[in-house]
Structure formats: structure tokens, C-alpha cells
Design a protein around this motif. Structure first.
Motif, mmCIF file in Angstrom:
data_model
loop_
_atom_site.group_PDB
_atom_site.id
_atom_site.type_symbol
_atom_site.label_atom_id
_atom_site.label_comp_id
_atom_site.label_asym_id
_atom_site.label_seq_id
_atom_site.Cartn_x
_atom_site.Cartn_y
_atom_site.Cartn_z
ATOM 1 N N ASN A 32 -9.166 50.840 -34.413
ATOM 2 C CA ASN A 32 -9.204 49.614 -34.994
ATOM 3 C C ASN A 32 -9.386 49.291 -36.395
ATOM 4 O O ASN A 32 -10.536 48.708 -37.076
ATOM 5 N N ARG A 73 -4.228 46.040 -34.227
ATOM 6 C CA ARG A 73 -3.891 45.236 -33.189
ATOM 7 C C ARG A 73 -3.638 43.784 -33.835
ATOM 8 O O ARG A 73 -4.744 43.555 -34.550
ATOM 9 N N THR A 88 -5.619 41.284 -37.985
ATOM 10 C CA THR A 88 -6.002 42.112 -37.147
ATOM 11 C C THR A 88 -7.147 41.477 -36.185
ATOM 12 O O THR A 88 -7.710 40.494 -36.446
ATOM 13 N N HIS A 90 -10.102 42.151 -32.663
ATOM 14 C CA HIS A 90 -10.659 43.002 -31.701
ATOM 15 C C HIS A 90 -11.126 42.423 -30.447
ATOM 16 O O HIS A 90 -12.122 41.734 -30.575
ATOM 17 N N HIS A 124 -0.514 48.945 -31.855
ATOM 18 C CA HIS A 124 -1.122 49.234 -30.443
ATOM 19 C C HIS A 124 -0.920 47.814 -29.626
ATOM 20 O O HIS A 124 -0.848 47.923 -28.347
ATOM 21 N N LYS A 125 -1.149 46.711 -30.309
ATOM 22 C CA LYS A 125 -1.000 45.277 -29.528
ATOM 23 C C LYS A 125 -0.707 44.192 -30.292
ATOM 24 O O LYS A 125 -1.271 44.181 -31.421
ATOM 25 N N GLN A 127 -0.408 39.923 -30.045
ATOM 26 C CA GLN A 127 -1.035 38.839 -29.160
ATOM 27 C C GLN A 127 -0.878 37.616 -29.885
ATOM 28 O O GLN A 127 -1.282 37.584 -31.141
#
Length: 288
Positions: A32, A73, A88, A90, A124-125, A127
Motif C-alpha cells: 500500500n 490500489r 490510491t 486502502h 494490485h486493484k 476500483q
């Protein structure tokens, strides 16, 4: 003058590493990476930082300290336009941190100063906010516009660092992400396989057992993969495992050489960068 960042250019300062491919390296990674204590979170979130912040300082500090794999992310917020919509995050949408624009600015600044360091961007992600779809096309356009000249094409993944340097003076970044029709480029590498405990709450002892079990039979050596060496408890939040990580991945443990990316929280507090440098230097000498 004291050198506050002795590992700032550890790859270039260890020429034997040029004999290795990107897959043969052991990479010190920041979990992260966009969530750090220097970021100005909203006031009502600040008392809870211990539960979602994973690093001490911003991207440029992590790079200067020797981190070479950034676990990222990104959330896309349709209230903004262009590159400004990507930040980013979390866990929850409200917990946003560093921006994509700052990542690119930090990378370009760092690589201009240290042109022979290599960096992995582990996307990694991705969204969308408020159940909307992520803006893949906008993300792709921003990546290619701001970082395209620095990306190592997937076809060059088996070249050694020395060969990559001869191929290009600029291409130093691995951009790894999940496939999507709007993220279909020869410059993008496949999404990196993450090995983690499988539980959002993982005690240090449970983490140790998980790592020990995983490294009995590590993933394919021909692929980049990430070992989540992170611990989280309900009472404390993100655990600062400085001594544990130093012990587990130190020169006498035998764990670090079995890894690809060691993905850690507060990595700047640990000796992981130094350990990875020594392993890679030794491997490079063996291939001389």
C-alpha cells in the motif's frame, strides 16, 4: 555530509546485478505504497491512521530509501477529470491517499536522478467510486502519456538488467496490472500473483507460519510474485514488524532468497533493502 539514503541507487552501485533478469532479483516492496503518514488525510480520519496507513513517507522517500516494488490500489473518482480522478486507497473508498499524478512525478524525478534503477509498479486493484466502473481508458491514457517512454515492454522480460540498459536509456519501469480491453498494451505485464495469509486479521505469529509454509514450495521462478509479509490486528491496526522482518529475512534465515517481491509495511524501518541488495549482488557474481 551524511548520506541519509545509502541505498538510493543500490542497483546501479552493484554492477554484478546487471547479470540478472528482472525475475531473478529479490525485490524490496512497499505494501500500500500510496498510504503514508506524511499525507494530509481528512481531520476526522486522522485519529484512525494506524488502521489504514502502511508507510512512513511518500513515494519519493520510499524510492530514495531503496524500495523498488510499489504495491498500488487506485480509485477513480468521476467528480474529477483526467489524471486528477485517480488516487490510491486502502480498503474503503473514503480512505484515499497519494495521487497517480504524484506517483508519476516522483518516478520521473527519481529516475532522472538515478537512470539505472529499476522499479516495479504492482497495480494490485482498480476500483470505481460509488459502485461506478473504474475508468480504465482514462487510466491507460494517463499511464501512456506520463510514463510510456519509461515502461519496459513485456517482450523484454527475459533480458538481463545489463541488456535492458543497452536496449534503452529510459525504460526502467515494470507496469503490471490485470488485463482489461482498455488496458491492453505490449508495455503492460501480467498482474502479479500475491501470496497472502487469506485473512484481513493476521497476527505476527500467524504470519510467520504462513510465510514458512509458502516458502516450502514458492511459486514459479519465471514469474514475478509478491509475498505479503504484513500483519494486522483489530486492536492495533497495521503492525510495525521491524525486528520480526529483520529476523525472518536476515542473512541467516534462508527465506529471502526464495522470494520474488517481499511486500512489507513500514519497510523503511527495516533492513530489507540491504538484505535484498546483498542477495542480488551475490547472485550476480555467481553468473559472471
Amino acid at each position: 555530509m551524511t548520506n541519509n539514503h545509502p541505498h538510493k541507487n543500490w542497483m546501479a552501485a552493484s554492477p554484478a546485478i546487471d547479470n540478472l533478469t528482472l525475475m531473478e532479483l529479490v525485490w524490496p516492496g512497499a505494501h500500500n505504497a500510496g498510504m503514508d503518514y506524511d499525507f494530509p488525510y481528512l481531520p476526522h480520519l486522522q485519529p484512525f491512521q494506524g488502521w489504514f496507513v502502511c508507510q512512513e513517507g511518500p513515494f519519493i522517500q520510499q524510492l530514495n530509501e531503496g524500495v523498488r516494488a510499489l504495491d498500488l490500489r487506485f480509485l477513480s473518482d468521476e467528480h474529477w477529470l483526467g489524471i486528477r480522478k485517480f488516487h490510491t486507497f486502502h480498503g474503503y473508498e473514503m480512505l484515499t491517499g497519494r495521487s497517480l499524478a504524484e506517483l508519476f512525478k516522483s518516478l520521473n524525478f527519481f529516475l532522472n536522478e538515478n537512470p539505472d534503477e529499476f522499479v516495479i509498479l504492482d497495480i494490485h486493484k482498480l476500483q470505481g467510486r460509488d459502485e461506478r466502473q473504474f475508468d480504465y481508458q482514462g487510466f491507460h491514457d494517463a499511464v501512456i502519456s506520463e510514463l510510456g517512454t519509461r515502461l519496459i515492454p513485456k517482450k523484454n522480460r527475459y533480458l538481463t538488467l545489463g541488456e535492458l540498459k543497452k536496449t534503452s536509456s529510459l525504460q526502467r519501469v515494470v507496469f503490471s496490472c490485470d488485463w482489461h480491453p482498455d488496458l491492453d498494451s505490449p508495455l503492460y505485464w501480467p498482474k502479479i500473483n500475491h501470496r497472502w495469509s487469506g485473512s484481513d486479521v493476521t497476527s505476527p505469529e500467524a504470519l510467520r507460519h504462513f510465510i514458512q509454509h509458502t516458502l516450502i514450495s514458492p511459486p514459479d521462478e519465471d514469474l514475478l510474485w509478491s509475498l505479503s509479509a504484513t500483519s494486522y490486528t483489530k486492536s492495533i491496526g497495521v503492525m510495525r514488524l521491524t525486528q520480526e522482518l529483520n529476523d525472518w529475512f536476515g542473512p541467516n534465515s534462508g527465506w529471502a532468497p526464495k522470494c520474488s517481491i517481499i511486500n512489507a509495511d513500514y519497510i523503511g524501518d527495516t533492513q530489507l533493502v540491504a538484505y535484498c541488495r546483498e542477495i542480488n549482488f551475490s547472485r550476480g557474481l555467481q553468473k559472471t
